[in-house]
Design a protein around this motif. Structure first.
Motif, mmCIF file in Angstrom:
data_model
loop_
_atom_site.group_PDB
_atom_site.id
_atom_site.type_symbol
_atom_site.label_atom_id
_atom_site.label_comp_id
_atom_site.label_asym_id
_atom_site.label_seq_id
_atom_site.Cartn_x
_atom_site.Cartn_y
_atom_site.Cartn_z
ATOM 1 N N GLY A 163 0.809 -1.210 0.000
ATOM 2 C CA GLY A 163 0.000 0.000 0.000
ATOM 3 C C GLY A 163 0.841 1.258 0.000
ATOM 4 O O GLY A 163 0.517 2.243 -0.675
ATOM 5 N N VAL A 164 1.945 1.247 0.751
ATOM 6 C CA VAL A 164 2.831 2.407 0.790
ATOM 7 C C VAL A 164 3.434 2.665 -0.590
ATOM 8 O O VAL A 164 3.539 3.821 -1.035
ATOM 9 N N ILE A 165 3.824 1.610 -1.272
ATOM 10 C CA ILE A 165 4.407 1.759 -2.611
ATOM 11 C C ILE A 165 3.406 2.430 -3.548
ATOM 12 O O ILE A 165 3.742 3.348 -4.306
ATOM 13 N N ASN A 166 2.149 1.998 -3.509
ATOM 14 C CA ASN A 166 1.139 2.621 -4.354
ATOM 15 C C ASN A 166 0.823 4.042 -3.880
ATOM 16 O O ASN A 166 0.583 4.937 -4.700
ATOM 17 N N LEU A 167 0.844 4.248 -2.559
ATOM 18 C CA LEU A 167 0.572 5.579 -1.998
ATOM 19 C C LEU A 167 1.523 6.631 -2.561
ATOM 20 O O LEU A 167 1.100 7.731 -2.917
ATOM 21 N N ALA A 172 2.446 11.359 -5.639
ATOM 22 C CA ALA A 172 3.259 12.138 -6.580
ATOM 23 C C ALA A 172 2.375 12.785 -7.638
ATOM 24 O O ALA A 172 2.598 13.938 -8.042
ATOM 25 N N GLN A 173 1.340 12.050 -8.083
ATOM 26 C CA GLN A 173 0.406 12.601 -9.058
ATOM 27 C C GLN A 173 -0.498 13.666 -8.443
ATOM 28 O O GLN A 173 -0.773 14.708 -9.052
ATOM 29 N N ARG A 181 8.111 16.197 -4.226
ATOM 30 C CA ARG A 181 8.365 14.841 -4.688
ATOM 31 C C ARG A 181 8.014 13.839 -3.595
ATOM 32 O O ARG A 181 8.217 14.108 -2.408
ATOM 33 N N VAL A 182 7.484 12.680 -3.992
ATOM 34 C CA VAL A 182 7.119 11.638 -3.030
ATOM 35 C C VAL A 182 7.704 10.312 -3.511
ATOM 36 O O VAL A 182 7.402 9.863 -4.620
ATOM 37 N N ASN A 183 8.537 9.712 -2.686
ATOM 38 C CA ASN A 183 9.186 8.456 -3.042
ATOM 39 C C ASN A 183 9.212 7.500 -1.855
ATOM 40 O O ASN A 183 9.018 7.918 -0.710
ATOM 41 N N ASN A 242 10.771 10.962 -8.680
ATOM 42 C CA ASN A 242 9.435 11.206 -8.131
ATOM 43 C C ASN A 242 8.526 10.008 -8.393
ATOM 44 O O ASN A 242 8.566 9.409 -9.461
ATOM 45 N N GLY A 243 7.737 9.635 -7.377
ATOM 46 C CA GLY A 243 6.782 8.545 -7.529
ATOM 47 C C GLY A 243 7.424 7.176 -7.627
ATOM 48 O O GLY A 243 6.823 6.243 -8.153
#
Length: 268
Positions: A163-167, A172-173, A181-183, A242-243
């Motif tokens: 879930g964190v990976i998809n979050l 990021a979008q 940026r969110v990674n 990012n993302g």
């Protein structure tokens, strides 16, 4: 050489030990002013270590899965230092190794609350503060190789980290055009507070050399190695990253399970 985080303010959760503590020391050494959060009193020891090394840190005992506590971290950064530039949602729990049929809804819910709701709350509140300030910034979440595929954690833990990976991808979008940026970082086996019983047991039995032997580097990681990747994502060095979910696992997730081929054998 200029400090990579000079003039920046960073929040780090799970800062009482392991990756969080190592990241606090690394970030501070690179010039960041810190707001540190952890559920345990050990967060104060981390803050003292930062201060003794010449850095600035405020420590708060918080629950990273409670909205009011995450809001408090963000508010403290803004009140104490007047800005926020980096948020590292690192806090997490393992939830044990119970299987699908043994887990209770209560246990599953608690793992999701800390491991997935917690990072979402950080994105929600730190992300808004960063976007509103208009200077951009970086949000980092600790996921896991357990979130990439089966075999590296219990069911609830693995689901939460997936879930964190998809979050981070969705976030990021959602933060499009804010320059925020969110990674995610996806650690493999690392010596942290969560995994310490495993390492202690292996050392007691004299088999600690076997830890991490499933990855190509044939060893486990130390928290400082993960902190270096967190530093990269926090700094302007990663301005076009990012993302993403970056596996830091010695190569563990690069392969499906195989039988190791001996010289002269034919692969099956």
């Amino acid at each position: 050489m200029a400090e990579q985080l000079s003039g920046k303010v960073a929040i780090i959760t799970g800062a009482g030990s392991g990756i969080g503590r190592a990241s606090a020391l690394r970030f501070a050494a690179e010039g960041a002013k810190l707001v540190l959060g952890d559920k345990t009193e050990a967060v104060h020891a981390t803050a003292r270590a930062v201060q003794e090394a010449g850095g600035q840190a405020v420590a708060l005992q918080i629950d990273a899965g409670l909205e009011a506590d995450v809001e408090k971290l963000v508010a403290t950064a803004l009140q104490q230092y007047g800005q926020l530039d980096v948020a590292f949602a690192n806090a997490g729990i393992s939830g044990g190794r119970a299987g699908i049929f043994e887990l209770t809804p209560e246990a599953w819910t608690e793992v999701l609350r800390v491991n997935l709701i917690g990072p979402w709350l950080m994105v929600k509140h730190a992300g808004k503060a960063l976007a509103d300030a208009g200077r951009g910034g970086s949000i980092i979440c600790t996921a896991s190789v357990a979130g990439i595929r089966s075999g590296a954690g219990g069911p609830a833990y693995s689901a939460s980290k997936a879930g964190v990976i998809n979050l981070v991808m969705v976030s990021a979008q959602q933060l499009c055009e804010s320059n925020v940026r969110v990674n995610a970082i996806c650690p493999g086996l690392t010596e942290t507070g969560m995994t310490q019983p495993t390492f202690d047991y292996a050392r007691e039995k004299g088999v600690d050399h076997k830890l991490g032997r499933l990855n190509p580097l044939r060893r486990a990681a130390q928290p400082e190695e993960l902190a270096q990747v967190a530093l990269f994502l926090a700094s302007d060095q990663s301005s076009y990253v990012n993302g993403q979910a970056i596996a830091v696992d010695g190569g563990l997730s690069s392969s499906h399970p195989v039988t190791r081929q001996l010289p002269g054998q034919t692969a099956v």
